[in-house]
Design a protein around this motif. Sequence first.
Motif, mmCIF file in Angstrom:
data_model
loop_
_atom_site.group_PDB
_atom_site.id
_atom_site.type_symbol
_atom_site.label_atom_id
_atom_site.label_comp_id
_atom_site.label_asym_id
_atom_site.label_seq_id
_atom_site.Cartn_x
_atom_site.Cartn_y
_atom_site.Cartn_z
ATOM 1 N N SER A 68 4.328 -0.030 7.654
ATOM 2 C CA SER A 68 3.941 -0.017 6.045
ATOM 3 C C SER A 68 5.346 -0.434 5.321
ATOM 4 O O SER A 68 5.195 -1.243 4.164
ATOM 5 N N ASP A 69 6.634 0.111 5.929
ATOM 6 C CA ASP A 69 7.703 -0.141 5.125
ATOM 7 C C ASP A 69 8.143 -1.765 5.392
ATOM 8 O O ASP A 69 8.631 -2.573 4.386
ATOM 9 N N GLY A 70 7.857 -2.472 6.639
ATOM 10 C CA GLY A 70 7.999 -3.868 6.639
ATOM 11 C C GLY A 70 7.038 -4.624 5.848
ATOM 12 O O GLY A 70 7.380 -5.623 5.021
ATOM 13 N N ALA A 71 5.719 -4.210 5.589
ATOM 14 C CA ALA A 71 4.695 -4.824 4.739
ATOM 15 C C ALA A 71 5.260 -4.906 3.363
ATOM 16 O O ALA A 71 5.127 -5.736 2.689
ATOM 17 N N ARG A 72 5.891 -3.616 2.892
ATOM 18 C CA ARG A 72 6.319 -3.555 1.731
ATOM 19 C C ARG A 72 7.520 -4.759 1.399
ATOM 20 O O ARG A 72 7.511 -5.247 0.400
ATOM 21 N N ARG A 73 8.236 -4.797 2.502
ATOM 22 C CA ARG A 73 9.710 -5.696 2.408
ATOM 23 C C ARG A 73 8.980 -7.286 2.391
ATOM 24 O O ARG A 73 9.602 -7.999 1.558
ATOM 25 N N VAL A 74 7.758 -7.370 3.211
ATOM 26 C CA VAL A 74 7.331 -8.681 3.027
ATOM 27 C C VAL A 74 6.623 -9.058 1.687
ATOM 28 O O VAL A 74 7.061 -10.126 1.092
ATOM 29 N N LEU A 75 6.160 -8.084 1.063
ATOM 30 C CA LEU A 75 5.630 -8.615 -0.128
ATOM 31 C C LEU A 75 6.663 -8.708 -0.991
ATOM 32 O O LEU A 75 6.967 -9.206 -2.098
ATOM 33 N N ASP A 76 7.763 -7.796 -1.269
ATOM 34 C CA ASP A 76 9.032 -7.896 -1.985
ATOM 35 C C ASP A 76 9.584 -9.344 -1.811
ATOM 36 O O ASP A 76 9.890 -10.058 -2.662
ATOM 37 N N GLU A 77 9.715 -10.010 -0.743
ATOM 38 C CA GLU A 77 10.146 -11.228 -0.192
ATOM 39 C C GLU A 77 9.203 -12.169 -0.788
ATOM 40 O O GLU A 77 9.888 -13.313 -1.278
ATOM 41 N N ALA A 78 8.026 -12.032 -0.684
ATOM 42 C CA ALA A 78 6.982 -13.131 -0.693
ATOM 43 C C ALA A 78 6.514 -13.566 -2.195
ATOM 44 O O ALA A 78 6.044 -14.568 -2.320
ATOM 45 N N LEU A 79 6.463 -12.348 -2.847
ATOM 46 C CA LEU A 79 5.939 -12.449 -4.178
ATOM 47 C C LEU A 79 6.711 -12.638 -5.282
ATOM 48 O O LEU A 79 8.121 -12.057 -5.263
ATOM 49 N N PRO A 80 6.435 -13.458 -6.443
ATOM 50 C CA PRO A 80 7.360 -13.600 -7.531
ATOM 51 C C PRO A 80 7.470 -12.196 -8.268
ATOM 52 O O PRO A 80 6.706 -11.252 -8.015
ATOM 53 N N GLU A 81 8.516 -11.952 -8.838
ATOM 54 C CA GLU A 81 8.748 -10.700 -9.404
ATOM 55 C C GLU A 81 7.610 -10.480 -10.444
ATOM 56 O O GLU A 81 6.847 -11.071 -11.248
ATOM 57 N N GLY A 82 7.145 -9.156 -10.176
ATOM 58 C CA GLY A 82 6.044 -8.513 -11.084
ATOM 59 C C GLY A 82 4.536 -8.913 -10.561
ATOM 60 O O GLY A 82 3.639 -8.236 -11.000
ATOM 61 N N GLU A 83 4.490 -9.655 -9.660
ATOM 62 C CA GLU A 83 3.137 -9.934 -8.985
ATOM 63 C C GLU A 83 2.726 -9.171 -7.977
ATOM 64 O O GLU A 83 3.719 -8.162 -7.384
ATOM 65 N N SER A 84 1.598 -8.799 -7.783
ATOM 66 C CA SER A 84 1.006 -7.780 -6.901
ATOM 67 C C SER A 84 -0.270 -8.688 -5.764
ATOM 68 O O SER A 84 -0.526 -9.706 -6.030
ATOM 69 N N ALA A 85 -0.552 -7.961 -4.766
ATOM 70 C CA ALA A 85 -1.199 -8.588 -3.857
ATOM 71 C C ALA A 85 -2.505 -7.620 -3.278
ATOM 72 O O ALA A 85 -2.295 -6.542 -3.571
ATOM 73 N N TYR A 86 -3.330 -8.492 -2.747
ATOM 74 C CA TYR A 86 -4.617 -7.771 -1.951
ATOM 75 C C TYR A 86 -4.193 -7.570 -0.669
ATOM 76 O O TYR A 86 -3.076 -8.224 -0.351
ATOM 77 N N VAL A 87 -4.536 -6.595 -0.082
ATOM 78 C CA VAL A 87 -4.167 -6.272 1.395
ATOM 79 C C VAL A 87 -5.526 -6.105 2.392
ATOM 80 O O VAL A 87 -6.253 -5.382 1.925
ATOM 81 N N LEU A 88 -5.231 -6.637 3.471
ATOM 82 C CA LEU A 88 -6.284 -6.421 4.674
ATOM 83 C C LEU A 88 -5.656 -6.010 5.779
ATOM 84 O O LEU A 88 -4.798 -6.748 6.178
ATOM 85 N N GLY A 89 -5.761 -4.795 6.182
ATOM 86 C CA GLY A 89 -5.491 -4.289 7.653
ATOM 87 C C GLY A 89 -6.721 -4.093 8.645
ATOM 88 O O GLY A 89 -7.478 -3.423 7.874
ATOM 89 N N THR A 90 -6.505 -4.592 9.520
ATOM 90 C CA THR A 90 -7.454 -4.169 10.600
ATOM 91 C C THR A 90 -7.184 -3.480 11.675
ATOM 92 O O THR A 90 -5.804 -3.960 12.365
ATOM 93 N N SER A 91 -7.912 -2.507 12.144
ATOM 94 C CA SER A 91 -7.456 -1.696 13.385
ATOM 95 C C SER A 91 -6.277 -0.974 13.089
ATOM 96 O O SER A 91 -5.995 -0.382 12.263
ATOM 97 N N ALA A 92 -5.104 -1.122 13.997
ATOM 98 C CA ALA A 92 -3.951 -0.395 13.854
ATOM 99 C C ALA A 92 -3.264 -0.941 12.464
ATOM 100 O O ALA A 92 -2.742 -0.159 11.695
#
Length: 266
Positions: A68-92
Motif C-alpha cells: 500500500s505504501d508503494g501504491a501511494r508512491r505510484v499515485l504521487d509520481e503518476a498523478l498531477p498535483e491535487g488530482e486523485s484516483a479510483y482504485v481497483l485491487g483484486t485478491s491480494a
Amino acid sequence: MTDTLHYDVRGSGPALLVIPGGSGHPMGLERMTEALADRFTVIVHDPLGLAHGRLGLPVPEQRVQAWSDGARRVLDEALPEGESAYVLGTSAGGIAALDLLARHPQRLRHVVAHEPPCVGVLPDGARHRAMFAEVYDTYRAAGLAAAAARMTAGLAEERPEQPPAGEPLPPEEELADPMALFLTRVLIPFTSYVPGPTGPTPLTVAAGTDSRGQLLYRTAESTAARTRGDFVEFPGGHLGPLERPAEFADRLARTLRPEPVTEAGT
C-alpha cells in the motif's frame, strides 16, 4: 519491494490504479485494462517489479503495508498535483487497496476491493487462516499442483482430497514462478490482515457471481459490513478480471462512475 516503482500507464480519462492479486504480477490483466482504457487512464502497479525485469531475483516475505505504501508512491509520481484516483485491487491486491484506503486516503476517489482474502473478518476466520497455512505446508511437501488443489478445495469450502504427489520447486525456479512466490511470500501475511472501518472515501467490496456459496464471497460480504462499505456482485468468479474481462470492466466502470439518473420524459 524495492525503492524503484514499477507500473504501466495506458488510456485516457480519470486515473484508475489497478493493484493485481497473487504475487502482484499483472499477467492476464491486459484484456481488462484494454477494455477500460477508453474510459480511464489505467495505471497498473507491479509491486515487486516481476513484469519489469525482476522475476527470478530474491524476494523476501511481503507485507501488506509495503504494497500500500508503494501504491501511494505510484499515485504521487503518476498523478498531477491535487488530482486523485479510483482504485481497483483484486485478491491480494484488494487487501493492499483496503490498507491504502485506511492509511493513505488523501488521493483516492473510490476504492473497489474484489474478493480480498482477509478471512479474519469471519467468525470462523481462524479455521480458514489455518487452511491457508496448510496450503503453504502442502506446497513445501508436495509442490504447486498439490497446493493449488488444496487451496481450490478450501475456497470452495469442500473436503480436500489426497493431493497429487510432487515436490516444491528448486529455489531458483521458485523465484521465477509467480504462483510459487505468492504461496511462499504473500499468502500467509496477506490472509492474516484484518481491515477496520474506513473514512468518508467511498469503498465497494466486490465478489463474483460465480463465487456464491464460497469462502471469498462470504469474506467479501463480511468485509463490506466491517468497513462500512458497499457490497456489489461482479461478473465471473475469483478470477473475474481474467475470465470475463470486458464484462468485469463494464461493471467496474458503472460502479466507479454511475450513470446519472434522469427523470422520465427529460
